[in-house]
Scaffold this active site. Sequence first.
Site, mmCIF file in Angstrom:
data_model
loop_
_atom_site.group_PDB
_atom_site.id
_atom_site.type_symbol
_atom_site.label_atom_id
_atom_site.label_comp_id
_atom_site.label_asym_id
_atom_site.label_seq_id
_atom_site.Cartn_x
_atom_site.Cartn_y
_atom_site.Cartn_z
ATOM 1 N N GLU A 19 0.809 -1.223 0.000
ATOM 2 C CA GLU A 19 0.000 0.000 0.000
ATOM 3 C C GLU A 19 0.841 1.271 0.000
ATOM 4 O OE1 GLU A 19 -2.607 -3.225 1.831
ATOM 5 O OE2 GLU A 19 -0.538 -2.531 2.128
ATOM 6 N N PHE A 55 -11.625 -7.494 13.414
ATOM 7 C CA PHE A 55 -10.507 -7.887 12.551
ATOM 8 C C PHE A 55 -10.212 -6.794 11.524
ATOM 9 C CE2 PHE A 55 -9.096 -10.100 8.601
ATOM 10 C CZ PHE A 55 -7.847 -10.508 9.070
ATOM 11 N N GLN A 56 -8.960 -6.387 11.465
ATOM 12 C CA GLN A 56 -8.473 -5.344 10.557
ATOM 13 C C GLN A 56 -9.203 -4.020 10.750
ATOM 14 O OE1 GLN A 56 -8.289 -6.949 6.507
ATOM 15 N NE2 GLN A 56 -6.201 -7.686 6.928
ATOM 16 N N LYS A 58 -17.554 -1.250 5.242
ATOM 17 C CA LYS A 58 -17.930 -2.266 4.262
ATOM 18 C C LYS A 58 -19.441 -2.319 4.040
ATOM 19 C CE LYS A 58 -17.058 -7.117 3.093
ATOM 20 N NZ LYS A 58 -16.329 -8.359 3.496
ATOM 21 N N MET A 64 24.265 9.248 3.089
ATOM 22 C CA MET A 64 24.183 10.535 3.763
ATOM 23 C C MET A 64 24.495 10.404 5.252
ATOM 24 S SD MET A 64 23.867 13.722 3.165
ATOM 25 C CE MET A 64 22.877 14.136 1.717
#
Length: 583
Positions: free
Chosen positions: A49, A111-112, A161, A483
């Site tokens: 993602e 969940f999630q 959802k 760096m």
Amino acid sequence: MKLTGAQALIKSLEMEHTEVVFGLPGGATIPAYDPLLDSPIRHILVRHEQGAGHMAEGYAQVTGRPGVAFVTSGPGATNIVTPLCDAYMDSVPMVAITGQVARPFIGTDAFQECDTVGITRSVTKHNELVMNPEEIPLVVRQAFHLATTGRPGPCLVDVPKDVMTAQMDWYWPSDEDVVASLPGYRPNIKGHPRMIREAARLIAAAERPVIYAGGGILKSRAAEVLRELAELTEIPVVTTLMARGAFPDDHPLCLGMPGMHGNYAAIMAMQQADLLIALGTRFDDRVTGRVKDFAQGAKVIHVDIDPAELGKIRQPDVPIVGDANQVIGEIVRAIRHLVDGGEAQIDRTPWRATISGWQEKFPLHYEPADPGEALKPQFVLECLRDSAPEDTILTAGVGQHQMWASQYWRFNDPYTWVNSGGLGTMGFSVPAAIGAKVGRPDRTVWAIDGDGCFQMTAHELTTASTERIPIKVAILNNAYLGMVRQWQEMFYDERYSEVYLSPDLPDYVRWAEAMGCVGLRVEDPDEVQPAIDKANAIDDRPVVIDFRTDSREKVFPMVPAGAANDDVVVHPAQQPGGERYPQ
């Protein structure tokens, strides 16, 4: 017309003229992926993602249109937080759509599930949890409107959802509906007439003025009027890291990049200026150095569409809230009025002569490699630059390679440089290049990366191969987090703590080939040009070149962190007696 919330969501994206969505489906977004099958919107399936967010950023930066990312709930949403913060810092228009657990489960640690709106509140211009399907069209319109007007930035729409599966009566809000729904949002576009006149008077009277151009020039499509202002007034222009290309590097008034790793002439011109004309910039610490010692003798005209930036770091003598394109145009007209009326005569010859002296004495410099030595990264960049087709787009990660790219490339056109400025996100380059190539498929896109950055998001080259997005990647592989190593060498007595990366693990050629790319390795200076020519000739798949570069090479000039810009350190060969650097 009855639609599900998911259908309304996809139709709303279509109504906003969305061409492409970068995303990865999950449990909470499955309902929206079904109507996507019947949509003309192109979906690009990413491998992580974070890649979706950076691709959306790259797309937005080269097209000016908002990039759209679509991810699921929970870890999908948290994985896109870094791109959201990156876009927020760099004022990139972006719309992220996240799935959420069904409404009855919100707050139950389902969940999630995560509090996406709470997590992203500080890194978005606006975010909203949609609790009714009827809200979807208006919320989407608001997100696109807010992302692209005023100071651009990322917006997020969180959709449960069951909202996606519920029915709603389709409608499409008018422009008036959107404006009315955001009563507190009224960006000021036009500059205050009195401030415009005062700015024109200061510019006409200044003896050592400098135009300090920031990324807001590009966001407001003001490159043309910026050039008009510079040529009318004969004022030299510095372009910040986010503004590279806003003013042509080959223009005689261009001084290049200022700040920590800027050109010496750009740094000193700002320090010695009697007037700074700050346009669409925010006085970032990487530009100012120690603030109390920054351009102490200069008056300041500060133009920005975000009133919060005016006086945040440096108090302006003439603050102007407004769109850079419109305000600069108003200033140009005011100056022409003074000149035509005989109230101003412009002659910057002495000031430009002083600046020319700095340019001649302290140009960008590096020592060529001796026979048998590793490649110099600056040499590689010069070869890439000189071989690049016209209008090539360059993306960069973060670190030494980013600074060398900004220093040694020639940016003569706007929207040809894409990088992570404010947040400094390692791993930005490859996915941003993919998004840029999707947005401008007619352009050659080179991604400059370090070996440390490349390892963070290289998996997205699988996306590029699968989707037939033929970007080109140049890895400046010095086997170090370069760096950090530079700072440890210069300021920590060469105590190299946890910065070494193996030059051979991973094998970048075999890794590139495993992801469907052409992989090349270059170790000798004589091999550089043939490899670049081969890469430029390939247009049916991504190409990755592993350039083995000198780990001892450092970025100069450099203003040490916390120091004044007057303390800039130039290349050791340019220092009296050839000292390595001041201790």
